[in-house]
Motif scaffolding. Structure first.
Motif, PDB file in Angstrom:
ATOM      1  N   ASP A   1      -3.800  -3.440   9.153  1.00 41.58           N
ATOM      2  CA  ASP A   1      -2.344  -3.334   9.090  1.00 41.58           C
ATOM      3  C   ASP A   1      -1.687  -4.650   9.495  1.00 41.58           C
ATOM      4  N   ASP A   2      -2.146  -5.233  10.580  1.00 40.75           N
ATOM      5  CA  ASP A   2      -1.521  -6.446  11.113  1.00 40.75           C
ATOM      6  C   ASP A   2      -1.835  -7.689  10.281  1.00 40.75           C
ATOM      7  N   LEU A   3      -3.037  -7.728   9.689  1.00 35.03           N
ATOM      8  CA  LEU A   3      -3.497  -8.940   9.004  1.00 35.03           C
ATOM      9  C   LEU A   3      -3.355  -8.846   7.494  1.00 35.03           C
ATOM     10  N   ASN A   4      -2.720  -7.788   7.011  1.00 34.71           N
ATOM     11  CA  ASN A   4      -2.510  -7.599   5.577  1.00 34.71           C
ATOM     12  C   ASN A   4      -3.833  -7.545   4.820  1.00 34.71           C
ATOM     13  N   LEU A   5      -4.795  -6.822   5.384  1.00 30.63           N
ATOM     14  CA  LEU A   5      -6.079  -6.618   4.729  1.00 30.63           C
ATOM     15  C   LEU A   5      -6.042  -5.284   3.987  1.00 30.63           C
ATOM     16  N   ARG A   6      -6.731  -5.207   2.867  1.00 36.31           N
ATOM     17  CA  ARG A   6      -6.544  -4.050   1.990  1.00 36.31           C
ATOM     18  C   ARG A   6      -7.834  -3.319   1.638  1.00 36.31           C
ATOM     19  N   ARG A   7      -8.933  -3.728   2.245  1.00 34.57           N
ATOM     20  CA  ARG A   7     -10.219  -3.130   1.887  1.00 34.57           C
ATOM     21  C   ARG A   7     -10.979  -2.777   3.153  1.00 34.57           C
ATOM     22  N   GLY A   8     -11.695  -1.650   3.107  1.00 38.53           N
ATOM     23  CA  GLY A   8     -12.436  -1.289   4.303  1.00 38.53           C
ATOM     24  C   GLY A   8     -13.324  -0.078   4.115  1.00 38.53           C
ATOM     25  N   VAL A   9     -14.236   0.092   5.069  1.00 37.23           N
ATOM     26  CA  VAL A   9     -15.127   1.248   5.143  1.00 37.23           C
ATOM     27  C   VAL A   9     -14.982   1.844   6.536  1.00 37.23           C
ATOM     28  N   LEU A  10     -14.724   3.136   6.601  1.00 38.85           N
ATOM     29  CA  LEU A  10     -14.533   3.846   7.861  1.00 38.85           C
ATOM     30  C   LEU A  10     -15.607   4.916   7.994  1.00 38.85           C
TER      31      LEU A  10
END
Length: 283
Positions: A169-178
């Motif tokens: 959210d803070d770093l404007n990242l748009r991809r991830g695995v949770l």
């Protein structure tokens, strides 16, 4: 003293005692920091990793940069910001990174009071550490945050899912695995403590709200894995999070997997999802 007043006093004590206990000891019930051991130093050295030091309001902090096993000129193709589960340490991710893509680099981030990091954890302080660690990584690589952002994704397990989403959210990242995420800490409190004590929660992680915001960005892509037999965070929470943005978030329920063994059981599949997410390929 009249009987009615004595009864009221006893009722007040019965009500206030758990309230005072929860407010005073809440951090100890949520966070389980551990120090590093000699074996972690060996693991870091074998991975050719480097300490990335930075300072926050909590004092001196240390994250760990793990370079790609396949070296290419310039910056790594993909950098994963990794946030561990409660009771784990950033360098515990090294048990898995050897089996993931050789072109991936990693920034393994601890929370205040965990590992070599000073201070005490709260949602705000964990958020601060994620941002400061990324800024320190850019400096370590001789780059800028703007240059690293399109190359960066997040990975989190359990509590680390909240840290990963806040960093995204803070770093404007748009991809991830949770892996094994919870919806909110208040929802977790409702399971453990019931109503209304769950609302005494002072550590208001809200993954539902943060994921909704992150996945509203163009080209966002997330994958969630959750064990069907998770005894800590019920699988329904993973399903509920995926439903926030079903076109953007893919959900995998893992039969037979529990809260902690899911990483080992699904190591290969998580690694494949990481490749697919950064390649924008449908898992």
């Amino acid at each position: 003293m009249p009987l009615c007043k004595r009864l009221l006093r006893l009722v007040a004590i019965a009500i206030l005692t758990p309230v005072i206990f929860l407010l005073g000891c809440q951090s100890k019930l949520i966070y389980y920091p551990n120090p590093y051991r000699a074996e972690h130093e060996t693991m870091l050295r074998d991975a050719k990793g480097a300490r990335v030091r930075f300072t926050t309001s909590q004092g001196a902090q240390t994250a760990f940069y793990i370079p790609p096993r396949v070296t290419t000129p310039g910056l790594p193709q993909t950098i994963w910001l990794c946030f561990c589960g409660n009771g784990s340490l950033a360098l515990d991710w090294l048990h898995f990174t050897d089996d993931w893509d050789d072109h991936f680099a990693y920034l393994l981030v601890d929370y205040p009071s965990y590992g070599d990091c000073a201070g005490k954890p709260t949602p705000g302080r964990i958020r601060e550490s994620g941002k400061a660690a990324f800024a320190a990584l850019a400096q370590h690589l001789g780059s800028t945050q703007q240059e690293l952002q399109p190359r960066t994704a997040v990975l989190g397990h359990s509590l680390g899912c909240a840290a990963a989403l806040m960093a995204a959210d803070d770093l404007n990242l748009r991809r991830g695995v949770l892996v094994s995420p919870f919806t909110s800490m208040t929802d977790m409190g409702r399971i453990v403590l019931g109503w209304p004590l769950c609302y005494l929660n002072l550590h208001r992680f809200d993954n539902r709200q943060t994921l909704r915001h992150v996945t509203s960005r163009p080209s966002a892509r997330f994958v969630i894995f959750h064990g069907a037999e998770d005894e800590v965070i019920p699988v329904r929470m993973g399903r509920e999070l995926a439903a926030v943005q079903p076109r953007v978030v893919t959900f995998h329920e893992v039969p037979g997997a529990h809260h902690n063994d899911i990483l080992s059981l699904m190591m290969d599949r998580i690694g494949r999802a990481m490749r697919e997410v950064v390649a924008q390929v449908e898992p």
